[in-house]
Scaffold this motif. Structure first.
Motif, PDB file in Angstrom:
ATOM      1  N   PRO A 365      26.682 -38.531 -47.010  1.00 31.00           N
ATOM      2  CA  PRO A 365      27.587 -37.386 -46.802  1.00 31.00           C
ATOM      3  C   PRO A 365      26.859 -36.068 -46.578  1.00 31.00           C
ATOM      4  O   PRO A 365      27.355 -35.204 -45.861  1.00 31.00           O
ATOM      5  CB  PRO A 365      28.427 -37.349 -48.088  1.00 31.00           C
ATOM      6  N   TYR A 366      25.695 -35.895 -47.202  1.00 31.20           N
ATOM      7  CA  TYR A 366      24.978 -34.624 -47.001  1.00 31.20           C
ATOM      8  C   TYR A 366      24.462 -34.533 -45.573  1.00 31.20           C
ATOM      9  O   TYR A 366      24.517 -33.469 -44.948  1.00 31.20           O
ATOM     10  CB  TYR A 366      23.818 -34.490 -47.988  1.00 31.20           C
ATOM     11  N   LEU A 367      23.968 -35.642 -45.037  1.00 37.93           N
ATOM     12  CA  LEU A 367      23.537 -35.669 -43.637  1.00 37.93           C
ATOM     13  C   LEU A 367      24.707 -35.330 -42.720  1.00 37.93           C
ATOM     14  O   LEU A 367      24.566 -34.560 -41.765  1.00 37.93           O
ATOM     15  CB  LEU A 367      22.969 -37.037 -43.279  1.00 37.93           C
ATOM     16  N   GLU A 368      25.865 -35.898 -43.006  1.00 37.85           N
ATOM     17  CA  GLU A 368      27.048 -35.604 -42.187  1.00 37.85           C
ATOM     18  C   GLU A 368      27.399 -34.125 -42.256  1.00 37.85           C
ATOM     19  O   GLU A 368      27.770 -33.513 -41.254  1.00 37.85           O
ATOM     20  CB  GLU A 368      28.233 -36.449 -42.649  1.00 37.85           C
ATOM     21  N   ALA A 369      27.257 -33.533 -43.437  1.00 31.14           N
ATOM     22  CA  ALA A 369      27.538 -32.104 -43.582  1.00 31.14           C
ATOM     23  C   ALA A 369      26.549 -31.271 -42.766  1.00 31.14           C
ATOM     24  O   ALA A 369      26.925 -30.251 -42.178  1.00 31.14           O
ATOM     25  CB  ALA A 369      27.471 -31.710 -45.056  1.00 31.14           C
ATOM     26  N   VAL A 370      25.293 -31.702 -42.725  1.00 34.82           N
ATOM     27  CA  VAL A 370      24.286 -30.998 -41.923  1.00 34.82           C
ATOM     28  C   VAL A 370      24.675 -31.013 -40.452  1.00 34.82           C
ATOM     29  O   VAL A 370      24.589 -29.995 -39.747  1.00 34.82           O
ATOM     30  CB  VAL A 370      22.895 -31.631 -42.123  1.00 34.82           C
ATOM     31  N   VAL A 371      25.123 -32.178 -39.962  1.00 31.25           N
ATOM     32  CA  VAL A 371      25.525 -32.299 -38.560  1.00 31.25           C
ATOM     33  C   VAL A 371      26.716 -31.402 -38.262  1.00 31.25           C
ATOM     34  O   VAL A 371      26.746 -30.671 -37.263  1.00 31.25           O
ATOM     35  CB  VAL A 371      25.846 -33.764 -38.213  1.00 31.25           C
ATOM     36  N   LYS A 372      27.711 -31.420 -39.133  1.00 26.24           N
ATOM     37  CA  LYS A 372      28.903 -30.597 -38.909  1.00 26.24           C
ATOM     38  C   LYS A 372      28.571 -29.112 -38.927  1.00 26.24           C
ATOM     39  O   LYS A 372      29.078 -28.334 -38.106  1.00 26.24           O
ATOM     40  CB  LYS A 372      29.962 -30.921 -39.964  1.00 26.24           C
ATOM     41  N   GLU A 373      27.733 -28.714 -39.885  1.00 24.46           N
ATOM     42  CA  GLU A 373      27.376 -27.297 -39.968  1.00 24.46           C
ATOM     43  C   GLU A 373      26.569 -26.866 -38.748  1.00 24.46           C
ATOM     44  O   GLU A 373      26.738 -25.755 -38.229  1.00 24.46           O
ATOM     45  CB  GLU A 373      26.577 -27.043 -41.250  1.00 24.46           C
ATOM     46  N   THR A 374      25.706 -27.751 -38.269  1.00 27.13           N
ATOM     47  CA  THR A 374      24.936 -27.448 -37.065  1.00 27.13           C
ATOM     48  C   THR A 374      25.865 -27.200 -35.888  1.00 27.13           C
ATOM     49  O   THR A 374      25.695 -26.236 -35.130  1.00 27.13           O
ATOM     50  CB  THR A 374      23.973 -28.603 -36.734  1.00 27.13           C
ATOM     51  N   MET A 375      26.847 -28.067 -35.720  1.00 25.18           N
ATOM     52  CA  MET A 375      27.758 -27.925 -34.580  1.00 25.18           C
ATOM     53  C   MET A 375      28.684 -26.729 -34.737  1.00 25.18           C
ATOM     54  O   MET A 375      29.177 -26.191 -33.753  1.00 25.18           O
ATOM     55  CB  MET A 375      28.565 -29.209 -34.407  1.00 25.18           C
ATOM     56  N   ARG A 376      28.920 -26.308 -35.971  1.00 25.34           N
ATOM     57  CA  ARG A 376      29.731 -25.108 -36.187  1.00 25.34           C
ATOM     58  C   ARG A 376      28.943 -23.851 -35.822  1.00 25.34           C
ATOM     59  O   ARG A 376      29.448 -22.950 -35.157  1.00 25.34           O
ATOM     60  CB  ARG A 376      30.197 -25.047 -37.640  1.00 25.34           C
ATOM     61  N   VAL A 377      27.691 -23.804 -36.258  1.00 26.43           N
ATOM     62  CA  VAL A 377      26.872 -22.627 -36.011  1.00 26.43           C
ATOM     63  C   VAL A 377      26.361 -22.598 -34.573  1.00 26.43           C
ATOM     64  O   VAL A 377      26.255 -21.537 -33.955  1.00 26.43           O
ATOM     65  CB  VAL A 377      25.686 -22.588 -37.008  1.00 26.43           C
ATOM     66  N   HIS A 378      26.047 -23.776 -34.032  1.00 24.20           N
ATOM     67  CA  HIS A 378      25.515 -23.877 -32.670  1.00 24.20           C
ATOM     68  C   HIS A 378      26.368 -24.863 -31.874  1.00 24.20           C
ATOM     69  O   HIS A 378      25.980 -26.014 -31.664  1.00 24.20           O
ATOM     70  CB  HIS A 378      24.058 -24.356 -32.689  1.00 24.20           C
ATOM     71  N   PRO A 379      27.564 -24.449 -31.453  1.00 27.61           N
ATOM     72  CA  PRO A 379      28.433 -25.362 -30.705  1.00 27.61           C
ATOM     73  C   PRO A 379      27.733 -25.846 -29.438  1.00 27.61           C
ATOM     74  O   PRO A 379      27.095 -25.074 -28.738  1.00 27.61           O
ATOM     75  CB  PRO A 379      29.660 -24.511 -30.386  1.00 27.61           C
ATOM     76  N   LEU A 380      27.860 -27.128 -29.166  1.00 25.60           N
ATOM     77  CA  LEU A 380      27.154 -27.699 -28.015  1.00 25.60           C
ATOM     78  C   LEU A 380      27.648 -27.122 -26.710  1.00 25.60           C
ATOM     79  O   LEU A 380      26.885 -26.976 -25.752  1.00 25.60           O
ATOM     80  CB  LEU A 380      27.332 -29.218 -28.006  1.00 25.60           C
ATOM     81  N   ALA A 381      28.917 -26.807 -26.636  1.00 26.87           N
ATOM     82  CA  ALA A 381      29.488 -26.266 -25.406  1.00 26.87           C
ATOM     83  C   ALA A 381      30.614 -25.314 -25.793  1.00 26.87           C
ATOM     84  O   ALA A 381      31.763 -25.726 -25.934  1.00 26.87           O
ATOM     85  CB  ALA A 381      30.009 -27.392 -24.528  1.00 26.87           C
ATOM     86  N   PRO A 382      30.308 -24.031 -25.971  1.00 21.46           N
ATOM     87  CA  PRO A 382      31.286 -23.087 -26.526  1.00 21.46           C
ATOM     88  C   PRO A 382      32.558 -22.936 -25.699  1.00 21.46           C
ATOM     89  O   PRO A 382      33.627 -22.733 -26.251  1.00 21.46           O
ATOM     90  CB  PRO A 382      30.514 -21.772 -26.573  1.00 21.46           C
ATOM     91  N   LEU A 383      32.458 -23.006 -24.375  1.00 19.15           N
ATOM     92  CA  LEU A 383      33.650 -22.814 -23.532  1.00 19.15           C
ATOM     93  C   LEU A 383      34.056 -24.101 -22.828  1.00 19.15           C
ATOM     94  O   LEU A 383      35.221 -24.352 -22.611  1.00 19.15           O
ATOM     95  CB  LEU A 383      33.394 -21.712 -22.502  1.00 19.15           C
ATOM     96  N   LEU A 384      33.075 -24.893 -22.403  1.00 20.87           N
ATOM     97  CA  LEU A 384      33.366 -26.195 -21.835  1.00 20.87           C
ATOM     98  C   LEU A 384      34.164 -26.126 -20.549  1.00 20.87           C
ATOM     99  O   LEU A 384      34.261 -25.111 -19.904  1.00 20.87           O
ATOM    100  CB  LEU A 384      34.068 -27.054 -22.888  1.00 20.87           C
TER     101      LEU A 384
END
Length: 482
Positions: A365-384
C-alpha cells in the motif's frame, strides 16, 4: 512529497474551448450566452499572451483570481476553464452520460492535425463518438486488454523487468555509476508493448532490428506532438503557414512510422497465409487482422485502422509509463525518508531472495500511495486530448454552447482503455527498481540541484532527464535471466 502551489488545478482541470468559428443562421447560433468572468482578450490572439510554456499552470494562476469557472479566449476560440471539484463532478459524473448520447448531448473529438497526420483518422483516442469508437473501445476492453489477456502476458512483463535490471546494472558499471533511467524505462515499456501487441521485439541493439533504438525513442517522443499547443488550431487562418513547424514534423513522423507498421502487418499476414485454416492468433495484431475479416462487425476495420490501434498501444503506453516512474524516482531521491519507507515495505513483504511480481502489488500500500502522490503532483498529461459536446447546456448560471471542447481524460466514458495495463507496468517497474537497487544522486549533485520542471505536451516529462546511480543490493543471480 510537497504539493506545488499550482497543483489544485491538476486532476480536476476542465479546459473548455467553444468552437464558434462561424455564425450560422440557426436558433442555437443566435442565442446569447452569459459567460463566466475572465481577463479581457486581445484582438486576434485573445488571451494567448497569458499562456506560458506550461499552460495548465498559467490557467491555474488565472483561476485563482477569476474563480472556479472562468472564460478565456484562445485565438478565434472562446474557452472556459473549470478548476474545482464541483466543476469536475458536473462534467465527468453528473452530465457525463448526457454529453455522450443524443438527444441530450453527444461527446465527440475535434478534428485536429495530429489525428490526421499521425493516427490515420482511425484510432480510438481521436475517434468521433459513434459506432466506430464504441466498437474500438469494446475491442480494447473485451479482447485486446481483457483480464484474461493481461494474465496470459504477465510473463512478458516479468521478463522485461528483469532485462531492465540487468541493463541498468551493466550501464552503471560502464558509466561510472550514473544512468539515465528514462532511456531504459522507455525501451522496456516499448518492449513489453511490442511483445504483447506485435508478438516479438522489433527494435533492439544489434543486427535484425528494424532501426536503432535511439531513432525509435525519438519517434516515440515526437508522437507526443499530439498534445502540443498548435497556434494554427486556434487561429485557423494561420494554419497554412504552420508557424511552429508542427505540421511538418507530424508529416515526417508519419512517413517514419508507416513503413514500420506496414512491415509488421505484412509479416503477420504472411504467417496467417502459411498457417491457413489452422491459424491461431498469438498477439494483438493477429487478433486485429482476424477481427478485420469479421463481416458481423458494426463498422469494418480497415488497414489504416489496425495501424492506428497499434500506435495507440505501443506509442502512448511506452512514454507515459517511463515518465511516471522517472517522476517517482525524482521525488523519492528528494525525500530520503519516503524512499526508506518504500524500500522497507518491499523488504518486509517480498524479501531479498526473489523479485517483486504483480501478485505482490496489492500487499504494497505504501508503494501505491507513492505512485498516486506522484501522479497528483506531476500529472502525466495535465490537459490531454479534448472532447467535444454537440449540444447546448449550462452550469452555474452560465451557458455552454454546442461545440464545446473538454480536456478531462482520466475519468468518464472516454477514459484511457489502457489505464489498467499502464498502472500494472508503473507499479511493477517502480517496485523492482526500488527493491533491486540503492538509489542515490551522482557525486557532486545535491537534492537542491534536482530540476523538477516539466516539458509540456500530451505527456509531461522532466525538462532535464534524471541522472541517478543504481547500486545493486540483491544476489547476483536475480539480475540474470531472460
Amino acid at each position: 512529497m510537497e504539493l506545488p502551489p499550482w497543483s489544485s488545478l491538476l486532476g480536476v482541470v476542465l479546459f473548455l474551448v467553444a468552437v464558434l468559428l462561424r455564425r450560422r443562421c440557426s436558433t442555437s447560433s443566435s442565442r446569447k450566452y452569459t459567460v463566466p468572468p475572465g481577463p479581457r482578450p486581445w484582438p486576434v490572439i485573445g488571451n494567448l499572451n497569458l499562456i506560458g510554456p506550461l499552460p495548465h499552470r498559467s490557467m491555474h494562476e488565472r483561476s485563482a483570481r477569476y474563480g472556479p469557472l472562468m472564460s478565456l479566449r484562445f485565438g478565434s476560440y472562446p474557452s472556459f476553464v473549470g478548476s474545482s471539484v464541483d466543476m469536475a463532478k458536473f462534467f465527468l459524473k453528473t452530465h457525463d452520460l448526457a454529453l455522450q448520447k443524443p438527444p441530450a448531448g453527444v461527446l465527440d473529438r475535434p478534428a485536429l492535425p495530429s489525428a490526421r497526420y499521425i493516427l490515420y483518422n482511425s484510432d480510438v483516442l481521436w475517434a468521433s463518438y459513434g459506432p466506430y469508437w464504441r466498437q474500438g473501445r469494446k475491442l480494447f476492453q473485451n479482447e485486446l486488454l481483457s483480464a484474461g489477456q493481461m494474465k496470459s502476458t504477465e510473463h512478458i512483463r516479468i521478463e522485461e523487468v528483469r532485462c531492465i535490471l540487468r541493463a541498468m546494472s551493466a550501464a552503471a558499471s560502464r558509466n561510472g555509476g550514473a544512468v539515465v533511467p528514462k532511456d531504459h524505462l522507455s525501451m522496456a515499456s516499448f518492449n513489453i508493448a511490442s511483445r504483447m501487441a506485435l508478438g516479438k521485439k522489433y527494435i533492439f541493439d544489434g543486427s535484425g532490428s528494424l532501426m536503432p533504438p535511439e531513432s525509435f525513442r525519438w519517434m516515440i517522443q515526437e508522437f507526443f506532438l499530439n498534445g502540443v499547443f498548435n497556434v494554427g488550431d486556434v487561429i485557423p487562418w494561420l494554419s497554412f503557414l504552420d508557424p511552429q513547424g508542427y505540421i511538418k514534423r507530424m508529416k515526417r513522423l508519419s512517413k517514419m512510422f508507416d513503413p514500420f507498421l506496414e512491415h509488421v502487418l505484412v509479416e503477420h499476414s504472411e504467417q496467417r497465409r502459411r498457417q491457413g485454416d489452422g491459424f491461431v492468433p498469438r498477439d494483438m495484431v493477429d487478433q486485429l487482422l482476424q477481427l478485420a475479416d469479421d463481416a458481423s462487425l458494426d463498422v469494418p476495420i480497415e488497414r489504416d485502422g489496425i495501424k492506428a490501434f497499434i500506435l495507440d498501444i505501443i506509442a502512448a503506453g511506452s512514454d507515459t509509463t517511463a515518465v511516471a516512474i522517472e517522476w517517482a524516482l525524482s521525488e523519492l531521491l528528494r525525500k530520503p525518508e519516503t524512499m526508506a519507507k518504500a524500500t522497507d515495505e518491499l523488504d518486509r513483504v517480498v524479501g531479498g531472495d526473489r523479485l517483486v511480481t504483480e501478485a505482490d502489488i496489492p500487499r504494497l500500500p505504501y508503494l501505491e500511495a507513492v505512485v498516486k502522490e506522484t501522479m497528483r503532483v506531476h500529472p502525466l498529461a495535465p490537459l490531454l486530448t479534448p472532447r467535444l459536446s454537440r449540444e447546448d447546456t449550462s452550469v452555474g448560471g452560465y451557458g455552454i454552447p454546442a461545440g464545446t471542447e473538454f480536456l478531462p481524460f482520466g475519468s468518464g466514458r472516454r477514459m484511457c482503455p489502457g489505464l489498467g495495463l499502464g498502472m500494472k507496468m508503473v507499479h511493477l517497474m517502480l517496485a523492482n527498481l526500488l527493491q533491486a537497487f540503492v538509489w542515490r544522486l551522482p557525486d557532486g549533485v545535491g537534492v537542491d540541484d534536482l530540476i523538477l520542471e516539466g516539458k509540456f505536451g500530451l505527456s509531461m516529462p522532466r525538462m532535464v532527464p534524471l541522472e541517478a546511480v543504481p547500486e545493486p543490493k540483491l544476489p547476483a543471480h536475480l539480475y540474470d535471466g531472460p
